[in-house]
Write a protein that holds these residues in place. Sequence first.
Motif, PDB file in Angstrom:
ATOM      1  N   THR A   1      21.717  -8.866   1.570  1.00  0.00           N
ATOM      2  CA  THR A   1      23.163  -8.935   1.743  1.00  0.00           C
ATOM      3  C   THR A   1      23.704  -7.701   2.456  1.00  0.00           C
ATOM      4  O   THR A   1      24.831  -7.715   2.934  1.00  0.00           O
ATOM      5  CB  THR A   1      23.870  -9.085   0.382  1.00  0.00           C
ATOM      6  OG1 THR A   1      23.481  -7.983  -0.461  1.00  0.00           O
ATOM      7  CG2 THR A   1      23.520 -10.403  -0.274  1.00  0.00           C
ATOM      8  N   GLN A   2      22.919  -6.629   2.503  1.00  0.00           N
ATOM      9  CA  GLN A   2      23.271  -5.417   3.236  1.00  0.00           C
ATOM     10  C   GLN A   2      21.971  -4.698   3.587  1.00  0.00           C
ATOM     11  O   GLN A   2      20.906  -5.058   3.091  1.00  0.00           O
ATOM     12  CB  GLN A   2      24.182  -4.507   2.421  1.00  0.00           C
ATOM     13  CG  GLN A   2      23.487  -3.827   1.242  1.00  0.00           C
ATOM     14  CD  GLN A   2      24.394  -2.837   0.533  1.00  0.00           C
ATOM     15  OE1 GLN A   2      25.413  -3.234  -0.003  1.00  0.00           O
ATOM     16  NE2 GLN A   2      24.015  -1.582   0.538  1.00  0.00           N
ATOM     17  N   SER A   3      22.056  -3.695   4.432  1.00  0.00           N
ATOM     18  CA  SER A   3      20.865  -2.928   4.795  1.00  0.00           C
ATOM     19  C   SER A   3      20.350  -2.172   3.585  1.00  0.00           C
ATOM     20  O   SER A   3      21.123  -1.648   2.781  1.00  0.00           O
ATOM     21  CB  SER A   3      21.189  -1.930   5.908  1.00  0.00           C
ATOM     22  OG  SER A   3      21.471  -2.605   7.102  1.00  0.00           O
ATOM     23  N   ILE A   4      19.021  -2.143   3.482  1.00  0.00           N
ATOM     24  CA  ILE A   4      18.381  -1.443   2.374  1.00  0.00           C
ATOM     25  C   ILE A   4      17.274  -0.542   2.905  1.00  0.00           C
ATOM     26  O   ILE A   4      16.834  -0.680   4.052  1.00  0.00           O
ATOM     27  CB  ILE A   4      17.798  -2.420   1.316  1.00  0.00           C
ATOM     28  CG1 ILE A   4      16.805  -3.422   1.954  1.00  0.00           C
ATOM     29  CG2 ILE A   4      18.895  -3.184   0.620  1.00  0.00           C
ATOM     30  CD1 ILE A   4      15.404  -3.206   1.557  1.00  0.00           C
ATOM     31  N   LYS A   5      16.844   0.386   2.048  1.00  0.00           N
ATOM     32  CA  LYS A   5      15.650   1.189   2.287  1.00  0.00           C
ATOM     33  C   LYS A   5      14.634   0.702   1.272  1.00  0.00           C
ATOM     34  O   LYS A   5      14.907   0.701   0.074  1.00  0.00           O
ATOM     35  CB  LYS A   5      15.927   2.674   2.072  1.00  0.00           C
ATOM     36  CG  LYS A   5      16.886   3.268   3.063  1.00  0.00           C
ATOM     37  CD  LYS A   5      17.112   4.744   2.756  1.00  0.00           C
ATOM     38  CE  LYS A   5      18.110   5.354   3.713  1.00  0.00           C
ATOM     39  NZ  LYS A   5      18.304   6.793   3.437  1.00  0.00           N
ATOM     40  N   LEU A   6      13.485   0.279   1.749  1.00  0.00           N
ATOM     41  CA  LEU A   6      12.458  -0.296   0.879  1.00  0.00           C
ATOM     42  C   LEU A   6      11.377   0.734   0.601  1.00  0.00           C
ATOM     43  O   LEU A   6      10.777   1.272   1.523  1.00  0.00           O
ATOM     44  CB  LEU A   6      11.879  -1.548   1.534  1.00  0.00           C
ATOM     45  CG  LEU A   6      10.929  -2.396   0.718  1.00  0.00           C
ATOM     46  CD1 LEU A   6      11.580  -2.893  -0.573  1.00  0.00           C
ATOM     47  CD2 LEU A   6      10.455  -3.588   1.541  1.00  0.00           C
ATOM     48  N   HIS A   7      11.141   1.001  -0.661  1.00  0.00           N
ATOM     49  CA  HIS A   7      10.169   2.016  -1.078  1.00  0.00           C
ATOM     50  C   HIS A   7       8.825   1.425  -1.492  1.00  0.00           C
ATOM     51  O   HIS A   7       7.766   1.923  -1.138  1.00  0.00           O
ATOM     52  CB  HIS A   7      10.739   2.835  -2.240  1.00  0.00           C
ATOM     53  CG  HIS A   7       9.792   3.840  -2.786  1.00  0.00           C
ATOM     54  ND1 HIS A   7       8.960   3.573  -3.852  1.00  0.00           N
ATOM     55  CD2 HIS A   7       9.529   5.097  -2.400  1.00  0.00           C
ATOM     56  CE1 HIS A   7       8.221   4.644  -4.108  1.00  0.00           C
ATOM     57  NE2 HIS A   7       8.540   5.574  -3.242  1.00  0.00           N
ATOM     58  N   SER A   8       8.863   0.337  -2.268  1.00  0.00           N
ATOM     59  CA  SER A   8       7.620  -0.243  -2.774  1.00  0.00           C
ATOM     60  C   SER A   8       7.825  -1.716  -3.095  1.00  0.00           C
ATOM     61  O   SER A   8       8.945  -2.204  -3.181  1.00  0.00           O
ATOM     62  CB  SER A   8       7.128   0.517  -4.011  1.00  0.00           C
ATOM     63  OG  SER A   8       8.140   0.631  -4.985  1.00  0.00           O
ATOM     64  N   ILE A   9       6.692  -2.415  -3.269  1.00  0.00           N
ATOM     65  CA  ILE A   9       6.701  -3.838  -3.588  1.00  0.00           C
ATOM     66  C   ILE A   9       5.737  -4.078  -4.735  1.00  0.00           C
ATOM     67  O   ILE A   9       4.679  -3.458  -4.818  1.00  0.00           O
ATOM     68  CB  ILE A   9       6.317  -4.699  -2.356  1.00  0.00           C
ATOM     69  CG1 ILE A   9       6.435  -6.202  -2.666  1.00  0.00           C
ATOM     70  CG2 ILE A   9       4.927  -4.338  -1.846  1.00  0.00           C
ATOM     71  CD1 ILE A   9       6.286  -7.095  -1.433  1.00  0.00           C
ATOM     72  N   SER A  10       6.138  -4.952  -5.626  1.00  0.00           N
ATOM     73  CA  SER A  10       5.307  -5.348  -6.760  1.00  0.00           C
ATOM     74  C   SER A  10       5.110  -6.857  -6.687  1.00  0.00           C
ATOM     75  O   SER A  10       6.078  -7.593  -6.518  1.00  0.00           O
ATOM     76  CB  SER A  10       6.014  -4.952  -8.063  1.00  0.00           C
ATOM     77  OG  SER A  10       5.389  -5.523  -9.168  1.00  0.00           O
ATOM     78  N   VAL A  11       3.859  -7.281  -6.784  1.00  0.00           N
ATOM     79  CA  VAL A  11       3.549  -8.709  -6.709  1.00  0.00           C
ATOM     80  C   VAL A  11       2.701  -9.079  -7.914  1.00  0.00           C
ATOM     81  O   VAL A  11       1.707  -8.416  -8.209  1.00  0.00           O
ATOM     82  CB  VAL A  11       2.789  -9.049  -5.404  1.00  0.00           C
ATOM     83  CG1 VAL A  11       2.473 -10.535  -5.343  1.00  0.00           C
ATOM     84  CG2 VAL A  11       3.582  -8.615  -4.187  1.00  0.00           C
ATOM     85  N   LYS A  12       3.116 -10.127  -8.604  1.00  0.00           N
ATOM     86  CA  LYS A  12       2.360 -10.599  -9.762  1.00  0.00           C
ATOM     87  C   LYS A  12       1.816 -11.985  -9.465  1.00  0.00           C
ATOM     88  O   LYS A  12       2.509 -12.826  -8.887  1.00  0.00           O
ATOM     89  CB  LYS A  12       3.247 -10.648 -11.003  1.00  0.00           C
ATOM     90  CG  LYS A  12       2.488 -11.019 -12.260  1.00  0.00           C
ATOM     91  CD  LYS A  12       3.374 -10.950 -13.488  1.00  0.00           C
ATOM     92  CE  LYS A  12       2.556 -11.273 -14.725  1.00  0.00           C
ATOM     93  NZ  LYS A  12       3.395 -11.343 -15.922  1.00  0.00           N
ATOM     94  N   GLY A  13       0.569 -12.201  -9.861  1.00  0.00           N
ATOM     95  CA  GLY A  13      -0.056 -13.501  -9.669  1.00  0.00           C
ATOM     96  C   GLY A  13      -1.083 -13.743 -10.752  1.00  0.00           C
ATOM     97  O   GLY A  13      -1.449 -12.829 -11.501  1.00  0.00           O
ATOM     98  N   PRO A  14      -1.576 -14.952 -10.855  1.00  0.00           N
ATOM     99  CA  PRO A  14      -2.575 -15.268 -11.878  1.00  0.00           C
ATOM    100  C   PRO A  14      -3.921 -14.619 -11.547  1.00  0.00           C
ATOM    101  O   PRO A  14      -4.186 -14.260 -10.401  1.00  0.00           O
ATOM    102  CB  PRO A  14      -2.666 -16.791 -11.831  1.00  0.00           C
ATOM    103  CG  PRO A  14      -2.189 -17.167 -10.478  1.00  0.00           C
ATOM    104  CD  PRO A  14      -1.222 -16.122 -10.053  1.00  0.00           C
ATOM    105  N   ASP A  15      -4.760 -14.486 -12.556  1.00  0.00           N
ATOM    106  CA  ASP A  15      -6.072 -13.858 -12.352  1.00  0.00           C
ATOM    107  C   ASP A  15      -7.193 -14.893 -12.220  1.00  0.00           C
ATOM    108  O   ASP A  15      -8.338 -14.617 -12.524  1.00  0.00           O
ATOM    109  CB  ASP A  15      -6.367 -12.845 -13.453  1.00  0.00           C
ATOM    110  CG  ASP A  15      -6.387 -13.460 -14.844  1.00  0.00           C
ATOM    111  OD1 ASP A  15      -6.165 -14.681 -14.963  1.00  0.00           O
ATOM    112  OD2 ASP A  15      -6.625 -12.722 -15.813  1.00  0.00           O
TER     113      ASP A  15
END
Length: 191
Positions: free
Chosen positions: A79-93
Amino acid sequence: CCHPYRADRAAFLLQVMAGPSAQQYKDLVDFIDISRIDCLNQKSSHPVENCLKSGLRDQDTLTLESDSDEQLLINIPFTQSIKLHSISVKGPDDGSGPSTLKLFVNKLALDFTEASEEAATQEIQLTAEQIKTAVPVPLRFVKFQSVTSLTVFVASNQGEADSTVVQKIVLYGEGIHTTNMKEFKKISPNP
């Protein structure tokens, strides 16, 4: 009392253990334009909203799942400009969790061929442990400034499963403070 090097090292170690960077950046869920997110190759019964939308993404049974093969192309506008520091992704094992991610900044119109062939802003190889625990993966912060959209290309999964399953995606960073011109009011010297 103490050698200056030791005092500096001790302060540094305390800062690292306290995790100031984790506290400095926040979950950007409120900056995602949910009405405009899009995903190519998703099963209609397992849409992208399940892994991004607040409330839905915290339920492990509500997932995003690929349809015809293991690849997904997720377009996330903000919705506005952001600064992205990190990403977290969860998935099945079970081998269906995502493995190779290519992140593209401000490129919403990519197709699968372009995403496969173009150089990404950053490419990430997720381990089985990272997707199981959803640990945030730091990004090259200088490359993720003034982000208005993020395209996530899931190129492969953990184990050659026919489809890829994503339980949750969390983006960490900060909004860029901008002036909202709609809030300006004309001020005249004589009312």
